[in-house]
Write an enzyme that holds these catalytic residues in place. Structure first.
Site, mmCIF file in Angstrom:
data_model
loop_
_atom_site.group_PDB
_atom_site.id
_atom_site.type_symbol
_atom_site.label_atom_id
_atom_site.label_comp_id
_atom_site.label_asym_id
_atom_site.label_seq_id
_atom_site.Cartn_x
_atom_site.Cartn_y
_atom_site.Cartn_z
ATOM 1 N N ASP A 14 0.138 7.634 -4.814
ATOM 2 C CA ASP A 14 -1.247 7.165 -4.597
ATOM 3 C C ASP A 14 -2.201 8.299 -4.966
ATOM 4 O OD1 ASP A 14 -3.359 5.405 -3.676
ATOM 5 O OD2 ASP A 14 -3.535 6.689 -1.919
ATOM 6 N N SER A 15 -3.466 7.955 -5.130
ATOM 7 C CA SER A 15 -4.473 8.982 -5.408
ATOM 8 C C SER A 15 -4.670 9.892 -4.195
ATOM 9 C CB SER A 15 -5.801 8.317 -5.762
ATOM 10 O OG SER A 15 -6.298 7.630 -4.631
ATOM 11 N N CYS A 77 -0.883 2.359 -5.235
ATOM 12 C CA CYS A 77 -2.319 2.516 -5.482
ATOM 13 C C CYS A 77 -2.722 1.369 -6.396
ATOM 14 C CB CYS A 77 -2.572 3.858 -6.167
ATOM 15 S SG CYS A 77 -4.270 4.116 -6.707
ATOM 16 N N GLU A 156 -10.478 9.407 3.114
ATOM 17 C CA GLU A 156 -9.943 10.731 2.760
ATOM 18 C C GLU A 156 -10.563 11.815 3.644
ATOM 19 O OE1 GLU A 156 -7.551 11.850 0.529
ATOM 20 O OE2 GLU A 156 -6.984 9.774 0.169
ATOM 21 N N CYS A 190 -6.877 -2.286 -1.878
ATOM 22 C CA CYS A 190 -6.808 -0.831 -2.008
ATOM 23 C C CYS A 190 -5.958 -0.358 -0.839
ATOM 24 C CB CYS A 190 -8.210 -0.225 -1.936
ATOM 25 S SG CYS A 190 -8.211 1.579 -1.764
ATOM 26 N N HIS A 192 -5.860 2.274 0.772
ATOM 27 C CA HIS A 192 -6.555 3.023 1.834
ATOM 28 C C HIS A 192 -7.122 2.074 2.908
ATOM 29 C CE1 HIS A 192 -6.561 6.381 -1.022
ATOM 30 N NE2 HIS A 192 -7.092 7.170 -0.105
#
Ligand code: DGL
Length: 273
Positions: A14-15, A77, A156, A190, A192
């Site tokens: 994932d990012s 992701c 994040e 997404c 996240h």
């Protein structure tokens, strides 16, 4: 392959920290499997970046995971999946799964009204991957998308509750439900976003089912390993988590969400970062 078992780890990418929501489900569903997770913390978020950059970064990270001798690669992701899945598959000697099809299947299975809302990064929305994948699952479904560019940086930064998160979600989801008030299923497009699930559910209310790709992606991984006769049989699962960015920042956010489940975070030297 074909020997009946394969002790190599499953690689997940994932990012940033978002793909840990998929890792968590993979570990729950496949407890005997070893895993290695890579977050591109140095270059997160991917959502606002040009597709060419997302493709290059994803390939660089995939190369790092492939060098760890994984037997299966999961692009955990949506932005990377929607913009780089075919390229990673072309490059990879091992099977590569994305999260867009699993997410689309979850949404199609959930909706009764036939109206699906998708929230995702700007990159995923612009790619059109979700309307296409949901259409493939059931061409009658009506799909409305909403880009939520501020949410990944928020997660994040470890801000998964509070007035700023609530205010942003109120704005994004208000806009989505105004565009189609008949939405009865909201797909978190997404990885996240499941970390914001309580706030999202509170915002949309009980009339809208909130679904994501974690369960269906883990199921796809299980089916694939089963079909390839490549499941682990030793049961001595080992887990590694790595980031291209600062280890402390990644550990602080990831540790808050995943607690004791999270191994010590490593720093990954990925070519190009
Ligand atoms: N977790 C990633 C996704 O599913 C976030 C991408 C980003 O860094 O913007 O799209």
């Amino acid at each position: 392959m074909g020997t009946g078992s394969d002790e190599r780890p499953i690689g997940l990418f994932d990012s940033g920290v978002g793909g840990l929501t998929v890792l968590s489900e993979v570990r729950r569903r496949l407890p005997a499997e070893a895993t290695v997770y890579l977050g591109d913390g140095a270059r997160t978020p991917y959502g606002p970046r040009p597709a060419d950059d997302v493709r290059r970064f994803t390939l660089e990270c995939a190369d790092w995971l492939l060098a760890q001798d994984v037997k299966l690669l999961i692009l955990a992701c949506n932005t990377a999946t929607s913009q780089a899945l075919p390229q990673v598959r072309d490059r990879s000697p091992v099977p590569v799964l994305g999260v867009v099809r699993p997410g689309a299947v979850s949404a199609a299975a959930s909706t009764r009204a036939g109206h699906v809302g998708v929230i995702a990064t700007a990159g995923t929305v612009a790619s059109g991957a979700y309307p296409a994948a949901i259409g493939e699952a059931d061409a009658r479904l009506i799909v409305t998308q909403q880009a939520c560019p501020e949410l990944v940086p928020l997660v994040e930064a470890g801000e998964m509750s509070g007035p700023r998160a609530e205010g942003l979600l109120h704005g994004y989801l208000g806009e989505l439900l105004a565009a189609d008030p008949d939405i009865d299923t909201l797909l978190l497009g997404c990885t996240h976003y499941p970390l914001l699930r309580p706030l999202i559910e509170a915002e949309v209310g009980p009339g809208v089912a909130v679904v994501d790709s974690a369960f269906t992606a883990a199921l796809a991984a299980e089916d694939l390993l089963e079909a390839l006769r490549a499941r682990s049989s030793s049961g001595s699962s080992r887990h590694r988590v790595a980031t291209t960015g600062p280890v402390e920042a990644f550990s602080a956010v990831a540790g808050r969400v995943f607690g004791a489940e999270l191994p010590a975070v490593e720093r990954a030297a990925v070519e190009g970062v």
